[in-house]
Design a protein around this motif. Sequence first.
Motif, PDB file in Angstrom:
ATOM      1  N   VAL A  33     -34.532 -16.389 -44.263  1.00 42.92           N
ATOM      2  CA  VAL A  33     -33.939 -15.542 -45.296  1.00 42.92           C
ATOM      3  C   VAL A  33     -34.976 -14.579 -45.850  1.00 42.92           C
ATOM      4  N   ASN A  34     -34.642 -13.304 -45.831  1.00 35.09           N
ATOM      5  CA  ASN A  34     -35.522 -12.276 -46.386  1.00 35.09           C
ATOM      6  C   ASN A  34     -35.213 -11.964 -47.841  1.00 35.09           C
ATOM      7  N   GLU A  49     -25.112 -11.102 -50.872  1.00 38.56           N
ATOM      8  CA  GLU A  49     -25.602 -10.670 -49.561  1.00 38.56           C
ATOM      9  C   GLU A  49     -26.869 -11.436 -49.236  1.00 38.56           C
ATOM     10  N   ALA A  51     -29.847 -11.415 -46.613  1.00 37.01           N
ATOM     11  CA  ALA A  51     -30.541 -10.678 -45.558  1.00 37.01           C
ATOM     12  C   ALA A  51     -31.417 -11.643 -44.763  1.00 37.01           C
ATOM     13  N   THR A  57     -27.256  -9.724 -41.234  1.00 36.20           N
ATOM     14  CA  THR A  57     -27.017 -10.024 -42.643  1.00 36.20           C
ATOM     15  C   THR A  57     -25.650 -10.679 -42.820  1.00 36.20           C
ATOM     16  N   CYS A  58     -25.571 -11.666 -43.712  1.00 39.38           N
ATOM     17  CA  CYS A  58     -24.331 -12.403 -43.967  1.00 39.38           C
ATOM     18  C   CYS A  58     -23.883 -12.194 -45.413  1.00 39.38           C
ATOM     19  N   LYS A 110     -21.040  -9.696 -42.378  1.00 38.24           N
ATOM     20  CA  LYS A 110     -21.098  -8.507 -43.240  1.00 38.24           C
ATOM     21  C   LYS A 110     -20.559  -7.319 -42.450  1.00 38.24           C
TER      22      LYS A 110
END
Length: 319
Positions: A33-34, A49, A51, A57-58, A110
């Motif tokens: 996860v970013n 969101e 990232a 991205t989800c 997304k």
Amino acid sequence: MPSDAPLQLKPRLKVSVDQAQSIVRQIFPHASVNGVTELHGGEISTVIEIALADAATCILKVYPESLQWKMAKEVYVLGLLRNLGPAIPKILLADDTRSAIELNYVLMTKLEGVVLGRREATLSETELFAIYAGMGATLRRINDVTLDSFGYIGPKGVWTAHPSNQAYMSAQFDRKLREFFTRGGDPALAARLRDSVTARQHLFEAAITPRLCHYDFHAGNVLVTSQGAPRLTGIVDFENATSGDPLMDIAKALYYFTPKDAPKRDGLLAGCGQMGRPDWQETLDLYRLYCTLELWCWMAQIGKREALADLTSELANGV
């Protein structure tokens, strides 16, 4: 005046990077996860969101405690639309165990694009007509999905099944008029509304086949390309979906339009195509009355009583 507390909606929670990591790794075991960002919009669910460094991205959608069942409903409705194409998000994970976070949630793909409402002010009338025509065509495809009965959709299908649209809408008006009275609405206006609906309820009989209705189809739930001529890229938020008359879906989509929104109205109706019913405008007017009554009850339920005066005037003008 009702004494019950307003319904609590959007969950007040923060999802940490560690929590997001535990959620996405159920689908993407090696994903990192970013970032975690809460998105704006919507009154019911918290939308986040997530990232990822090494995957797409989800979107994490978290449902409030009072409406946890809407998770299963959204999974069910999106399943009905799985063949519609890339304009509908795909469910990656639905979790009601409350092990990662304390509420039910879905993790979904997304969709590309930006919310249409953020671009509308920059679009020409020609562009508005075109994008709303595309929306109307997509709404028609959603309405092509048929169900077994008329009624509100719950976690596993139609929750309040009715054999006909007339039976369904009569029951809905009756229920909402009782709620209107209970929540402090004018009894005399309630009686006038009841008489007006009774005199026009034959209009409901023309809808023979129960069809899937998005029933919250507006610029906040539509995604378009971020630059250039707008192109439809996605439809989201099926929490209010019902099984009913497509004209009810159209009436709800037109509900917030003003006279200056003629290009949008004309585009949407053009995209929907032929109504196939000679009294479609009168039917839309009756459904608009229902939308107003429903919104009055909703605003009263969530404690936004400052909105009720204008809605009361609209109800009075609609009888």
